[in-house]
Design a protein around this motif. Structure first.
Motif, short mmCIF file in Angstrom:
data_model
loop_
_atom_site.label_atom_id
_atom_site.label_comp_id
_atom_site.label_asym_id
_atom_site.label_seq_id
_atom_site.Cartn_x
_atom_site.Cartn_y
_atom_site.Cartn_z
N THR A 123 1.22 -1.60 0.12
CA THR A 123 0.17 0.13 0.06
C THR A 123 0.75 0.87 0.10
O THR A 123 1.46 1.73 0.66
CB THR A 123 -0.59 0.04 1.06
OG1 THR A 123 -1.56 -0.98 1.40
CG2 THR A 123 -1.61 0.78 1.16
N LEU A 124 0.95 2.46 -1.39
CA LEU A 124 1.43 3.31 -0.88
C LEU A 124 0.43 4.35 -0.74
O LEU A 124 -0.44 4.44 -1.20
CB LEU A 124 1.94 3.52 -2.64
CG LEU A 124 3.08 2.87 -2.42
CD1 LEU A 124 3.53 3.48 -4.49
CD2 LEU A 124 3.95 2.58 -1.89
N PRO A 125 0.90 5.30 0.65
CA PRO A 125 0.00 6.78 0.45
C PRO A 125 -0.14 7.62 -0.16
O PRO A 125 0.30 8.85 -0.46
CB PRO A 125 0.71 6.47 1.92
CG PRO A 125 2.22 6.40 1.75
CD PRO A 125 2.46 5.04 0.77
N ILE A 126 -0.40 7.85 -1.67
CA ILE A 126 -0.51 7.84 -2.61
C ILE A 126 -1.99 9.24 -2.63
O ILE A 126 -2.85 8.21 -2.77
CB ILE A 126 0.00 7.19 -4.19
CG1 ILE A 126 0.95 7.54 -4.04
CG2 ILE A 126 0.00 8.98 -5.51
CD1 ILE A 126 2.10 7.28 -5.09
N VAL A 127 -1.84 10.40 -2.96
CA VAL A 127 -3.20 11.26 -3.09
C VAL A 127 -3.21 11.36 -4.96
O VAL A 127 -2.42 12.00 -5.06
CB VAL A 127 -3.92 11.93 -2.62
CG1 VAL A 127 -5.02 12.51 -2.94
CG2 VAL A 127 -3.78 11.15 -0.84
#
Ligand SMILES: Cc1cc2nc3c(=O)[nH]c(=O)nc-3n(C[C@H](O)[C@H](O)[C@H](O)COP(=O)(O)OP(=O)(O)OC[C@H]3O[C@@H](n4cnc5c(N)ncnc54)[C@H](O)[C@@H]3O)c2cc1C
Length: 288
Positions: A217-221
């Motif tokens: 899971t990458l914390p990308i918005v």
């Protein structure tokens, strides 16, 4: 079908194409780039292409200076045309932003970036068409400007191909194989397996979705950034430089055909999260 690669790069934007070129230039054999659509189909092909050198750390300043030298000498270093136009960039800040700009200028000077800080009343010397009221200072970067992100990508891709890289367009990665915590390869939408101990996620706006294929899971918005194209009137005169108005939160960059690209500099992505599949959709008049 099954084959083997020394490195698989997922994504044929500017990052994937540049990485393929650099790996092959350093002697890595068997590099494969897999692009689900076509080269520069993602954020790269929609980029405004502004090249500015105001960054907050010595590392990022060194990176941008080194990139600038590549854009300026693209034909010799890579091949093809980067579309670099060194029209200069002006960056206006409010009085409250001045101390932080002065710190950034120190970093710029330490790493060898050409930049000067002007009081607002001196702006007219460089660009009399900008209203200096409300500004605390203006940073002038004479070597900044803009480039052509698609041309840069195609240049890197052509040079990578010349060095033996396989670039496959219209090929989406649908699975990343992992064994014992190590990546072992990818599977494409046709069901083909490519074994590789190195798989690079260069999927830009889709990096989160690609990482998820490997259970990460990458914390990308992904934020929405509409770009507006306006036509300059005949009375406007010669093209303007790149101007980033950090005080007012907008930018302008010249384009051929008397056009100007403009948009917001306010970082409010989290208020406007976007499905990356909507890239390129029209902005409504209200939003403009
Ligand atoms: C509107 C806009 C304006 C910008 N303005 C500037 C600017 O002025 N200056 C600046 O420096 N930067 C700017 N940027 C940012 C810059 O464009 C990006 O940082 C850069 O282009 C990212 O390139 P990338 O190769 O990492 O990603 P992308 O260009 O998004 O490439 C990712 C690629 O991966 C492919 N892909 C996705 N999933 C898969 C899959 N499963 N299998 C295979 N392929 C896949 C996609 O099709 C895409 O082609 C702007 C970006 C946008 C959108």
């Amino acid at each position: 079908m099954r084959r083997t690669a020394d490195a698989v790069i997922i994504g044929g934007g500017v990052t994937g194409a540049s990485l393929a070129f650099h790996l092959a230039s350093r002697g890595v054999k068997g590099v494969v780039v897999l692009e689900r659509k076509f080269l520069a189909a993602g954020g790269t092909g929609r980029s405004v292409g502004v090249i500015r050198q105001l960054y907050p750390s010595p590392e990022t300043c060194r990176m941008v200076l080194s990139s600038l030298r590549v854009f300026q000498n693209f034909r010799e270093v890579v091949g093809g045309d980067s579309g670099y136009v060194g029209c200069g960039a002006l960056i206006g800040v409010s009085p409250a932003m001045l101390p932080s700009l002065e710190r950034s200028l120190e970093i710029q000077r330490e790493v060898g970036i050409r930049a000067e800080l002007l009081p607002p009343h001196e702006l007219a010397r460089l660009e009399p068409r900008i209203d200096p009221s409300g500004l605390g200072a203006v940073l002038h970067e004479p070597e900044s400007g803009y480039g052509d992100p698609t041309a840069v990508t195609l240049g890197y891709a052509a040079a990578a191909r010349d060095r033996g890289v396989a670039i496959e367009q219209g090929v989406a990665v649908t699975e990343i194989r992992v064994d014992g915590g190590r990546v072992t390869g990818v599977v494409t939408q046709t069901g083909e397996s490519i074994d590789s101990r190195v798989v690079v996620n260069a999927a830009g706006l889709w990096a989160g979705a690609v990482a998820a294929l490997a259970g990460i899971t990458l914390p990308i918005v992904v934020g929405r950034h509409p770009v507006f194209i306006v036509k300059r009137g005949a009375a406007f005169g010669p093209p303007h430089p790149v101007y980033l108005d950090l005080a007012g939160g907008t930018y302008v960059r010249p384009e051929t055909g008397d056009l100007t690209l403009t948009g917001s500099l306010v970082e409010d992505e989290t208020r406007h999260p976007m499905d990356p599949e909507l890239l390129g959709s029209e902005a409504g008049f209200e939003e403009a």
